[in-house]
Design a protein around this motif. Structure first.
Motif, PDB file in Angstrom:
ATOM      1  N   VAL A   1      -3.472   3.255 -10.920  1.00  0.00           N
ATOM      2  CA  VAL A   1      -2.053   3.525 -11.153  1.00  0.00           C
ATOM      3  C   VAL A   1      -1.864   4.015 -12.582  1.00  0.00           C
ATOM      4  O   VAL A   1      -2.495   3.512 -13.519  1.00  0.00           O
ATOM      5  CB  VAL A   1      -1.217   2.248 -10.918  1.00  0.00           C
TER       6      VAL A   1
ATOM      7  N   HIS B   1       0.871  -1.176   0.000  1.00  0.00           N
ATOM      8  CA  HIS B   1       0.000   0.000   0.000  1.00  0.00           C
ATOM      9  C   HIS B   1       0.902   1.218   0.000  1.00  0.00           C
ATOM     10  O   HIS B   1       1.731   1.392   0.909  1.00  0.00           O
ATOM     11  CB  HIS B   1      -0.905   0.007   1.240  1.00  0.00           C
TER      12      HIS B   1
ATOM     13  N   GLY C   1      -3.417   7.467  -2.881  1.00  0.00           N
ATOM     14  CA  GLY C   1      -2.509   6.371  -3.171  1.00  0.00           C
ATOM     15  C   GLY C   1      -3.211   5.137  -3.711  1.00  0.00           C
ATOM     16  O   GLY C   1      -4.348   5.185  -4.184  1.00  0.00           O
ATOM     17  N   PHE C   2      -2.513   4.007  -3.631  1.00  0.00           N
ATOM     18  CA  PHE C   2      -3.036   2.766  -4.205  1.00  0.00           C
ATOM     19  C   PHE C   2      -2.540   1.567  -3.400  1.00  0.00           C
ATOM     20  O   PHE C   2      -1.536   1.628  -2.695  1.00  0.00           O
ATOM     21  CB  PHE C   2      -2.631   2.615  -5.675  1.00  0.00           C
ATOM     22  N   ARG C   3      -3.275   0.471  -3.553  1.00  0.00           N
ATOM     23  CA  ARG C   3      -2.902  -0.805  -2.941  1.00  0.00           C
ATOM     24  C   ARG C   3      -2.796  -1.829  -4.061  1.00  0.00           C
ATOM     25  O   ARG C   3      -3.685  -1.915  -4.913  1.00  0.00           O
ATOM     26  CB  ARG C   3      -3.944  -1.237  -1.914  1.00  0.00           C
ATOM     27  N   LYS C   4      -1.714  -2.615  -4.075  1.00  0.00           N
ATOM     28  CA  LYS C   4      -1.494  -3.536  -5.182  1.00  0.00           C
ATOM     29  C   LYS C   4      -0.968  -4.875  -4.680  1.00  0.00           C
ATOM     30  O   LYS C   4      -0.444  -4.989  -3.567  1.00  0.00           O
ATOM     31  CB  LYS C   4      -0.497  -2.947  -6.186  1.00  0.00           C
TER      32      LYS C   4
ATOM     33  N   GLY D   1      -7.628   2.215  -5.486  1.00  0.00           N
ATOM     34  CA  GLY D   1      -7.056   3.294  -6.265  1.00  0.00           C
ATOM     35  C   GLY D   1      -6.815   2.901  -7.712  1.00  0.00           C
ATOM     36  O   GLY D   1      -7.403   1.946  -8.240  1.00  0.00           O
TER      37      GLY D   1
ATOM     38  N   VAL E   1      -4.420  -4.157  -9.014  1.00  0.00           N
ATOM     39  CA  VAL E   1      -4.632  -3.061  -8.074  1.00  0.00           C
ATOM     40  C   VAL E   1      -5.923  -3.328  -7.315  1.00  0.00           C
ATOM     41  O   VAL E   1      -6.965  -3.618  -7.917  1.00  0.00           O
ATOM     42  CB  VAL E   1      -4.712  -1.714  -8.819  1.00  0.00           C
TER      43      VAL E   1
ATOM     44  N   SER F   1       1.632   7.538  -1.045  1.00  0.00           N
ATOM     45  CA  SER F   1       2.179   8.665  -1.795  1.00  0.00           C
ATOM     46  C   SER F   1       3.407   8.324  -2.628  1.00  0.00           C
ATOM     47  O   SER F   1       3.867   9.143  -3.395  1.00  0.00           O
ATOM     48  CB  SER F   1       2.549   9.801  -0.831  1.00  0.00           C
TER      49      SER F   1
ATOM     50  N   ARG G   1       2.909   5.552 -10.510  1.00  0.00           N
ATOM     51  CA  ARG G   1       2.445   6.612  -9.618  1.00  0.00           C
ATOM     52  C   ARG G   1       0.935   6.503  -9.478  1.00  0.00           C
ATOM     53  O   ARG G   1       0.246   5.967 -10.349  1.00  0.00           O
ATOM     54  CB  ARG G   1       2.832   7.987 -10.163  1.00  0.00           C
ATOM     55  N   SER G   2       0.427   7.032  -8.386  1.00  0.00           N
ATOM     56  CA  SER G   2      -0.999   6.948  -8.119  1.00  0.00           C
ATOM     57  C   SER G   2      -1.760   7.977  -8.953  1.00  0.00           C
ATOM     58  O   SER G   2      -1.294   9.108  -9.154  1.00  0.00           O
ATOM     59  CB  SER G   2      -1.275   7.182  -6.635  1.00  0.00           C
TER      60      SER G   2
END
Length: 271
Positions: free
Chosen positions: A48, A24, A82-85, A46, A43, A27, A76-77
């Motif tokens: 990407v 996760h 942000g993002f979780r992958k 979020g 993902v 930023s 980048r988000s």
């Protein structure tokens, strides 16, 4: 900035998968880098945006992304939170090397069945107790990825005209990449490499940067971080890993590791 990043990485007991990564990143933005593995990415929160071979792509939660070995990409988000992958890194020989170009041309697939199978494999690998199920699920995932890639190469092989000079430069760049791959911990000087490929050092740097989207030193640093990841997942201490992977010291390793992955080596292997 990469504050609040959460990363869990491990090497599963499954032939063909060299690393699993769950992360996760509120930023963190990845700088351009490469892997020596096929990167299968989904993902969960979020979205990407990333550049692959200097072309912009996007990945949402309904898609699967397949990034080929040795091709530069960043990440980048799209959204401010942000993002979780989740990522599977497949050994290079698990998919046909001749299909790398197809993956570069189209790295994302909207395929609910493929995404669900990848999700199921992650659950099995997290549990770590069902070897046959993991093997079976990986086999089905690889088969479906191969099907996607082969459909793409049914189009004409040459989509863009390439001049003779560009082909020569690509050959020079490829030979330098092979040298860097063969000397990851110890490195090789630009002058020595230039002598071996019979090219001027400046031309060698320009050809490599044009072909792979990054200068040779950044490519080598990325390969060293990849090597450090493998040693860390083997349980070796960070100070020893720094030396084994070709960094000057642990501080040097920490700086580049955090820049690329958003966390320190210690956080990377924290249970």
């Amino acid at each position: 900035m990469s504050g609040g990043a959460e990363v869990r990485a491990w090497r599963p007991r499954l032939d063909g998968v060299v690393e699993v990564l769950h992360a996760h990143f509120p930023s963190h933005a990845y700088p351009s880098h490469t892997h020596d593995a096929w990167t299968v990415l989904i993902v969960d929160e979020g979205a990407v945006r990333y550049d692959l071979d200097r072309h912009e792509h996007g990945l949402a939660q309904a898609q699967v992304s397949l990034l080929p070995p040795h091709v530069p990409h960043d990440g980048r988000s799209v959204l401010p939170n942000g993002f979780r992958k989740r990522v599977l890194y497949l050994a290079p020989d698990r998919l046909d090397e001749g299909l790398i170009g197809a993956a570069v041309d189209q790295p994302e697939y909207v395929d609910p069945l493929l995404r669900h199978r990848i999700h199921q494999l992650h659950l099995v690998l997290r549990d770590g107790r069902e070897d046959l199920e993991a093997q079976s699920r990986l086999t089905l995932i690889e088969e479906r990825l191969q099907q996607h890639l082969r459909r793409q190469v049914e189009a004409p092989a040459e989509r863009h005209g390439v001049g003779a000079a560009r082909l020569r430069d690509a050959g020079v760049a490829s030979r330098l990449r092979d040298m860097l791959d063969a000397h990851v911990p110890d490195g090789i000087t630009l002058q020595d490499a230039a002598k071996l490929v019979h090219a001027h050092p400046a031309h060698l740097v320009r050809a490599f940067s044009r072909e792979y989207g990054m200068p040779p030193h950044r490519y080598l640093t990325g390969r060293r971080v990849d090597l450090a990841r493998r040693y860390l997942l083997d349980g070796r201490p960070a100070a020893e890993v720094a030396t084994l992977a070709g960094f000057y010291d642990q501080s040097h390793l920490n700086r580049h590791f955090r820049k690329l992955l958003g966390v320190t080596p210690a956080r990377f292997v924290k249970p």
